[in-house]
Enzyme design. Structure first.
Site, PDB file in Angstrom:
ATOM      1  N   LEU A   1       0.863  -1.178   0.000  1.00 14.67           N
ATOM      2  CA  LEU A   1       0.000   0.000   0.000  1.00 14.67           C
ATOM      3  C   LEU A   1       0.901   1.230   0.000  1.00 14.67           C
ATOM      4  CD1 LEU A   1      -2.741  -0.816   2.687  1.00 14.67           C
ATOM      5  CD2 LEU A   1      -2.909  -1.087   0.215  1.00 14.67           C
ATOM      6  N   ASP A   2       0.440   2.300  -0.644  1.00 13.27           N
ATOM      7  CA  ASP A   2       1.168   3.560  -0.554  1.00 13.27           C
ATOM      8  C   ASP A   2       1.293   3.976   0.908  1.00 13.27           C
ATOM      9  OD1 ASP A   2       1.190   3.608  -3.304  1.00 13.27           O
ATOM     10  OD2 ASP A   2      -0.444   5.071  -3.477  1.00 13.27           O
ATOM     11  N   ARG A   3       2.346   4.693   1.199  1.00 12.36           N
ATOM     12  CA  ARG A   3       2.558   5.153   2.577  1.00 12.36           C
ATOM     13  C   ARG A   3       1.336   5.891   3.130  1.00 12.36           C
ATOM     14  NH1 ARG A   3       8.047   8.028   4.701  1.00 12.36           N
ATOM     15  NH2 ARG A   3       7.440   8.284   6.865  1.00 12.36           N
TER      16      ARG A   3
END
Length: 300
Positions: free
Chosen positions: A143-145
């Protein structure tokens, strides 16, 4: 060595060991490794992959370390400073609730403030086990940060290729929630636009950018609040920043997305909400789990 001990069910009886291993999506490399290592036993007796299984048989699979390309995973150094919410766990995997703003994994040996560092320490501290050994975290997806929510993590190297193949073949289905700016033109739709690297900034992605690949995102309108809309989204492909780029390109950027034109907010309003998958060694029995967003996930 990683050991799985499984009891044969009525719907599995009559298959050969090889047929059952294939039904469990075990790749040929691991099936061959088991055979060469003489790692298959039925009711405690050494067995070949041609042997036919019966109801109630106790099938033992012993996977030696040398049949894995990376048996220790990335051996993430542990960091005990953060306790993660493990939402579900079995012998093969965990589902973790990732907070918004937390990085998934380190990019250098000195970096230790990531989900995988925290999870490595948590596994060790709480004595998590997997296939007869101490569990270690193995990455399956990212997942993106800035994105929150469900993350699927393997606990041993046996299930990594199984889960990777399920992702590749779209057997694992993940859904997201997003608050976006504006009112949607319909109740549901499909965004079908290729995504590539932004020529002006290789950290970003762009519709029809460099080396563009096909990308499809299904969306469904769930709720409206003022000039904001809550969407459920499902990816038909898995391109970097796909949801963010697609929604921005349609004039409905995600609220809080300062990379793709979203209106300011305390966080990116994108949340990994649910997952459907057949659990490893469950013979395709589908498992469903949802992770409601935290209180900070709301349109103002």
């Amino acid at each position: 060595m990683w050991r799985y001990q499984l009891t044969i069910k009525a719907n599995q009886a009559g298959r050969t060991v090889k047929e059952q291993l294939m039904a469990w999506n075990l790749p040929q490399r691991l099936r061959g490794g088991l055979r060469i290592a003489r790692g298959i036993r039925i009711n405690g007796i050494l067995a070949s992959t041609a042997q036919i299984l019966q109801v109630g048989d106790k099938l033992t699979l012993d996977f030696p370390a040398d049949i894995f390309r990376n048996p220790a995973g990335n051996a993430y150094p542990g960091n005990d400073s953060c306790q993660l919410d493990i939402l579900y766990e079995n012998d093969s995997l965990v589902l973790v609730d990732k907070p918004a703003g937390m990085k998934m994994h380190p990019h250098s040996p000195t970096e230790r403030d990531t989900l995988f560092n925290y999870l490595a320490a948590q596994f060790k501290r709480d004595n998590h086990r997997s296939a007869g050994q101490a569990a270690r975290p193995y990455m399956i997806h990212r997942l993106d940060r800035a994105t929150s929510g469900l993350v699927l993590v393997a606990k041993n190297p046996v299930v990594v290729p199984i889960l990777n193949a399920q992702l590749r073949d779209k057997i694992i289905r993940r859904r997201y929630l997003a608050w976006v700016s504006g009112k949607m033109p319909a109740d549901a739709g499909l965004i079908d636009q290729g995504i590539g690297i932004d020529p002006d900034d290789d950290r970003l992605r762009k519709i029809n950018g460099i080396k563009a690949q096909s990308a499809q995102t299904q969306w469904t309108l769930l709720e409206e609040a003022g000039d904001a809309s809550l969407l459920e989204l499902e990816l038909e492909t898995g391109r970097m920043h796909q949801i963010r780029v697609h929604l921005a390109a349609k004039g409905h950027p995600i609220i809080g997305d300062d990379w793709y034109g979203g209106q300011p907010a305390e966080r990116l309003m994108l949340h990994s909400y649910s997952i459907d998958l057949p659990l490893p060694f469950s013979d395709d029995e589908e498992f469903h789990y949802t992770c409601p967003p935290r209180s900070d996930f709301k349109a103002k």
